[in-house]
Design a protein around this motif. Structure first.
Motif, PDB file in Angstrom:
ATOM      1  N   ARG A   1      20.345 -52.409  29.386  1.00 41.81           N
ATOM      2  CA  ARG A   1      21.748 -52.768  29.165  1.00 41.81           C
ATOM      3  C   ARG A   1      22.387 -51.705  28.273  1.00 41.81           C
ATOM      4  NH1 ARG A   1      23.676 -58.755  27.368  1.00 41.81           N
ATOM      5  NH2 ARG A   1      22.663 -59.138  29.385  1.00 41.81           N
ATOM      6  N   LEU A   2      23.461 -51.114  28.771  1.00 40.85           N
ATOM      7  CA  LEU A   2      24.138 -50.041  28.036  1.00 40.85           C
ATOM      8  C   LEU A   2      25.624 -50.359  27.977  1.00 40.85           C
ATOM      9  CD1 LEU A   2      23.939 -47.280  26.619  1.00 40.85           C
ATOM     10  CD2 LEU A   2      24.309 -46.211  28.860  1.00 40.85           C
ATOM     11  N   TYR A   3      26.112 -50.657  26.772  1.00 39.57           N
ATOM     12  CA  TYR A   3      27.500 -51.066  26.604  1.00 39.57           C
ATOM     13  C   TYR A   3      28.456 -49.873  26.728  1.00 39.57           C
ATOM     14  CZ  TYR A   3      26.069 -55.722  25.214  1.00 39.57           C
ATOM     15  OH  TYR A   3      25.545 -56.997  25.210  1.00 39.57           O
ATOM     16  N   LEU A   4      29.647 -50.171  27.233  1.00 36.65           N
ATOM     17  CA  LEU A   4      30.691 -49.173  27.406  1.00 36.65           C
ATOM     18  C   LEU A   4      31.621 -49.186  26.201  1.00 36.65           C
ATOM     19  CD1 LEU A   4      31.570 -49.826  31.157  1.00 36.65           C
ATOM     20  CD2 LEU A   4      29.923 -48.204  30.211  1.00 36.65           C
ATOM     21  N   HIS A   5      32.105 -47.996  25.829  1.00 40.21           N
ATOM     22  CA  HIS A   5      32.966 -47.833  24.657  1.00 40.21           C
ATOM     23  C   HIS A   5      34.275 -47.171  25.070  1.00 40.21           C
ATOM     24  CE1 HIS A   5      29.693 -48.516  21.550  1.00 40.21           C
ATOM     25  NE2 HIS A   5      28.994 -48.361  22.671  1.00 40.21           N
TER      26      HIS A   5
ATOM     27  N   SER B   1      32.397 -48.621  16.840  1.00 34.35           N
ATOM     28  CA  SER B   1      33.328 -49.733  16.663  1.00 34.35           C
ATOM     29  C   SER B   1      34.173 -50.026  17.901  1.00 34.35           C
ATOM     30  CB  SER B   1      34.264 -49.439  15.482  1.00 34.35           C
ATOM     31  OG  SER B   1      35.014 -48.267  15.719  1.00 34.35           O
ATOM     32  N   SER B   2      34.151 -49.137  18.899  1.00 28.85           N
ATOM     33  CA  SER B   2      34.995 -49.342  20.090  1.00 28.85           C
ATOM     34  C   SER B   2      34.228 -49.978  21.244  1.00 28.85           C
ATOM     35  CB  SER B   2      35.594 -48.005  20.534  1.00 28.85           C
ATOM     36  OG  SER B   2      34.587 -47.135  21.019  1.00 28.85           O
ATOM     37  N   ARG B   3      33.077 -50.565  20.966  1.00 31.04           N
ATOM     38  CA  ARG B   3      32.260 -51.147  22.019  1.00 31.04           C
ATOM     39  C   ARG B   3      32.966 -52.315  22.680  1.00 31.04           C
ATOM     40  NH1 ARG B   3      26.252 -53.772  21.229  1.00 31.04           N
ATOM     41  NH2 ARG B   3      27.416 -55.734  21.115  1.00 31.04           N
ATOM     42  N   SER B   4      32.879 -52.387  24.003  1.00 27.93           N
ATOM     43  CA  SER B   4      33.438 -53.497  24.771  1.00 27.93           C
ATOM     44  C   SER B   4      32.321 -54.437  25.204  1.00 27.93           C
ATOM     45  CB  SER B   4      34.176 -52.964  26.000  1.00 27.93           C
ATOM     46  OG  SER B   4      33.248 -52.402  26.929  1.00 27.93           O
ATOM     47  N   LYS B   5      32.712 -55.499  25.910  1.00 22.93           N
ATOM     48  CA  LYS B   5      31.718 -56.446  26.414  1.00 22.93           C
ATOM     49  C   LYS B   5      31.086 -55.961  27.724  1.00 22.93           C
ATOM     50  CE  LYS B   5      33.899 -60.522  24.347  1.00 22.93           C
ATOM     51  NZ  LYS B   5      34.499 -61.853  24.596  1.00 22.93           N
ATOM     52  N   ALA B   6      31.727 -54.989  28.370  1.00 21.19           N
ATOM     53  CA  ALA B   6      31.215 -54.477  29.643  1.00 21.19           C
ATOM     54  C   ALA B   6      30.000 -53.583  29.408  1.00 21.19           C
ATOM     55  CB  ALA B   6      32.303 -53.700  30.370  1.00 21.19           C
ATOM     56  N   TYR B   7      29.086 -53.588  30.360  1.00 17.54           N
ATOM     57  CA  TYR B   7      27.890 -52.773  30.209  1.00 17.54           C
ATOM     58  C   TYR B   7      27.362 -52.355  31.584  1.00 17.54           C
ATOM     59  CZ  TYR B   7      25.559 -57.242  31.206  1.00 17.54           C
ATOM     60  OH  TYR B   7      25.170 -58.429  31.777  1.00 17.54           O
TER      61      TYR B   7
ATOM     62  N   ASP C   1      26.102 -37.032  20.603  1.00 15.38           N
ATOM     63  CA  ASP C   1      25.261 -38.061  21.214  1.00 15.38           C
ATOM     64  C   ASP C   1      26.060 -39.061  22.037  1.00 15.38           C
ATOM     65  OD1 ASP C   1      23.012 -36.934  20.094  1.00 15.38           O
ATOM     66  OD2 ASP C   1      23.133 -38.127  18.270  1.00 15.38           O
ATOM     67  N   TRP C   2      27.251 -38.673  22.471  1.00 12.70           N
ATOM     68  CA  TRP C   2      28.095 -39.533  23.289  1.00 12.70           C
ATOM     69  C   TRP C   2      28.409 -38.853  24.613  1.00 12.70           C
ATOM     70  CZ3 TRP C   2      29.572 -44.478  21.922  1.00 12.70           C
ATOM     71  CH2 TRP C   2      29.324 -44.867  20.593  1.00 12.70           C
ATOM     72  N   LEU C   3      28.343 -39.647  25.679  1.00 13.23           N
ATOM     73  CA  LEU C   3      28.727 -39.175  27.003  1.00 13.23           C
ATOM     74  C   LEU C   3      29.949 -39.939  27.483  1.00 13.23           C
ATOM     75  CD1 LEU C   3      25.541 -38.850  29.270  1.00 13.23           C
ATOM     76  CD2 LEU C   3      26.760 -37.043  28.041  1.00 13.23           C
ATOM     77  N   MET C   4      30.901 -39.203  28.063  1.00 12.34           N
ATOM     78  CA  MET C   4      31.972 -39.859  28.803  1.00 12.34           C
ATOM     79  C   MET C   4      31.570 -39.845  30.272  1.00 12.34           C
ATOM     80  SD  MET C   4      36.052 -39.054  28.975  1.00 12.34           S
ATOM     81  CE  MET C   4      37.160 -40.317  29.622  1.00 12.34           C
ATOM     82  N   ILE C   5      31.554 -41.027  30.887  1.00 13.44           N
ATOM     83  CA  ILE C   5      31.058 -41.142  32.257  1.00 13.44           C
ATOM     84  C   ILE C   5      32.115 -41.811  33.140  1.00 13.44           C
ATOM     85  CG2 ILE C   5      28.622 -41.137  31.640  1.00 13.44           C
ATOM     86  CD1 ILE C   5      30.288 -44.435  32.515  1.00 13.44           C
ATOM     87  N   ARG C   6      31.982 -41.575  34.434  1.00 19.24           N
ATOM     88  CA  ARG C   6      32.773 -42.303  35.433  1.00 19.24           C
ATOM     89  C   ARG C   6      31.796 -43.101  36.284  1.00 19.24           C
ATOM     90  NH1 ARG C   6      35.380 -38.401  38.065  1.00 19.24           N
ATOM     91  NH2 ARG C   6      37.394 -38.679  37.037  1.00 19.24           N
ATOM     92  N   TYR C   7      32.027 -44.410  36.339  1.00 18.59           N
ATOM     93  CA  TYR C   7      31.160 -45.281  37.114  1.00 18.59           C
ATOM     94  C   TYR C   7      32.004 -45.999  38.159  1.00 18.59           C
ATOM     95  CZ  TYR C   7      28.116 -49.159  38.433  1.00 18.59           C
ATOM     96  OH  TYR C   7      27.372 -50.053  39.144  1.00 18.59           O
ATOM     97  N   LEU C   8      31.548 -45.974  39.405  1.00 16.99           N
ATOM     98  CA  LEU C   8      32.275 -46.623  40.495  1.00 16.99           C
ATOM     99  C   LEU C   8      31.849 -48.087  40.573  1.00 16.99           C
ATOM    100  CD1 LEU C   8      32.121 -43.839  43.247  1.00 16.99           C
ATOM    101  CD2 LEU C   8      33.957 -44.352  41.627  1.00 16.99           C
ATOM    102  N   SER C   9      32.642 -48.949  39.952  1.00 13.14           N
ATOM    103  CA  SER C   9      32.353 -50.382  39.968  1.00 13.14           C
ATOM    104  C   SER C   9      33.020 -51.033  41.177  1.00 13.14           C
ATOM    105  CB  SER C   9      32.882 -51.029  38.684  1.00 13.14           C
ATOM    106  OG  SER C   9      34.304 -51.055  38.687  1.00 13.14           O
ATOM    107  N   ARG C  10      32.765 -52.294  41.357  1.00  8.48           N
ATOM    108  CA  ARG C  10      33.377 -53.019  42.473  1.00  8.48           C
ATOM    109  C   ARG C  10      34.888 -53.115  42.321  1.00  8.48           C
ATOM    110  NH1 ARG C  10      29.237 -58.219  43.191  1.00  8.48           N
ATOM    111  NH2 ARG C  10      27.363 -56.985  43.763  1.00  8.48           N
ATOM    112  N   LYS C  11      35.362 -53.062  41.093  1.00 11.39           N
ATOM    113  CA  LYS C  11      36.807 -53.156  40.838  1.00 11.39           C
ATOM    114  C   LYS C  11      37.486 -51.789  40.775  1.00 11.39           C
ATOM    115  CE  LYS C  11      36.395 -57.492  38.277  1.00 11.39           C
ATOM    116  NZ  LYS C  11      36.684 -58.196  36.988  1.00 11.39           N
TER     117      LYS C  11
END
Length: 268
Positions: A211-215, A221-227, A242-252
């Protein structure tokens, strides 16, 4: 009278000089041609006037330059490039852009401040890409090719549209991405970014943790509930320590968020 003089001058040129140099139409019904007079090359303009062409400095001072015709500023009118080899694989270009409002050509002088921000210190290995409305300049340094892309504003002035940024390795990072393509606006602000591999293809990264939370930002401190979960594949857009900005193709739809590499690899 000047026009008659220039046309008469053409009659005394060697036949090979006329045959081997480009002749083209910058506008319908208007002709332009490159001509040679001794060691000097000139561009005959549609009105019969001519301008002496500037030849870039290359490997051999007495080598004949090459001439290429293409729509380099992507305005619908062909332009002229003067090309000479520099080094083993690079070339240096001088560009003469056609200005339809004046029905004539002018040399493009790249601003020094613009070239200082680019990878290639001069125009090199040019490729116009009409679909992007951009002119790409390529140069090789060491084992890899670099590129810068330029667009032109309404006045014909170039601005840096895309460039590569190469970073040195960070031995403390669990994963490290070396090359990023930056897309800029006309004011020099970065508006998009993505990591590239050695073949200039987008780089993907697979989530290693259950489980990896999205920020929203690269801060705890900017962590969201999505992961994301282990095995999810993301495109890498940026890296800050130590931070990556990523693009993830979700269902939405696509999500662009930050993730913590410390969390991803269970680092304290």
């Amino acid at each position: 009278m000047p026009r008659l003089h220039s046309l008469a001058w053409l009659l005394f040129l060697p036949a090979c000089a006329l045959a081997d140099l480009p002749r083209f139409e910058p506008q319908n019904g208007l002709q332009a041609q490159v001509l040679q007079q001794g060691d000097v090359y000139v561009l005959q303009q549609p009105d019969g006037s001519r301008i002496e062409l500037s030849i870039p400095e290359g490997n051999e001072m007495d080598a004949a330059p090459g001439f290429e015709v293409d729509d380099y500023d992507v305005d619908g009118h062909p332009d002229l490039a003067v090309r000479v080899p520099v080094g083993m694989v690079n070339s240096s270009y001088h560009l003469y852009l056609y200005r339809p409002d004046r029905q004539g050509f002018e040399r493009l002088h790249m601003p020094e401040a613009l070239l200082d921000r680019a990878n290639c210190g001069e125009l090199s290995e040019l490729q116009a890409k009409p679909a992007e409305r951009a002119l790409y300049s390529h140069c090789r340094s060491g084992p890899r090719w670099y590129y810068d892309a330029y667009r032109f504003d309404a006045s014909g002035t170039p601005w840096l549209y895309k460039t590569l940024q190469v970073r040195h390795n960070d031995p403390d990072a669990p994963v490290f991405f070396h090359v990023f393509e930056r897309t800029l606006d006309p004011y020099g602000k970065v508006i998009a970014s993505r990591a590239l591999d050695d073949g200039d293809q987008p780089v993907s990264w697979t989530v290693p943790s259950p489980r990896l939370y999205l920020h929203a930002r690269p801060t705890a401190s900017s962590r969201s509930k999505a992961y994301l979960i282990a095995g999810d594949v993301c495109e890498v857009l940026d890296q800050q320590g130590d931070w990556l900005m990523i693009r993830y193709l979700s269902r939405k739809g696509p999500l662009e968020r930050w993730v913590s590499l410390d969390e991803a690899y269970s680092r304290p």
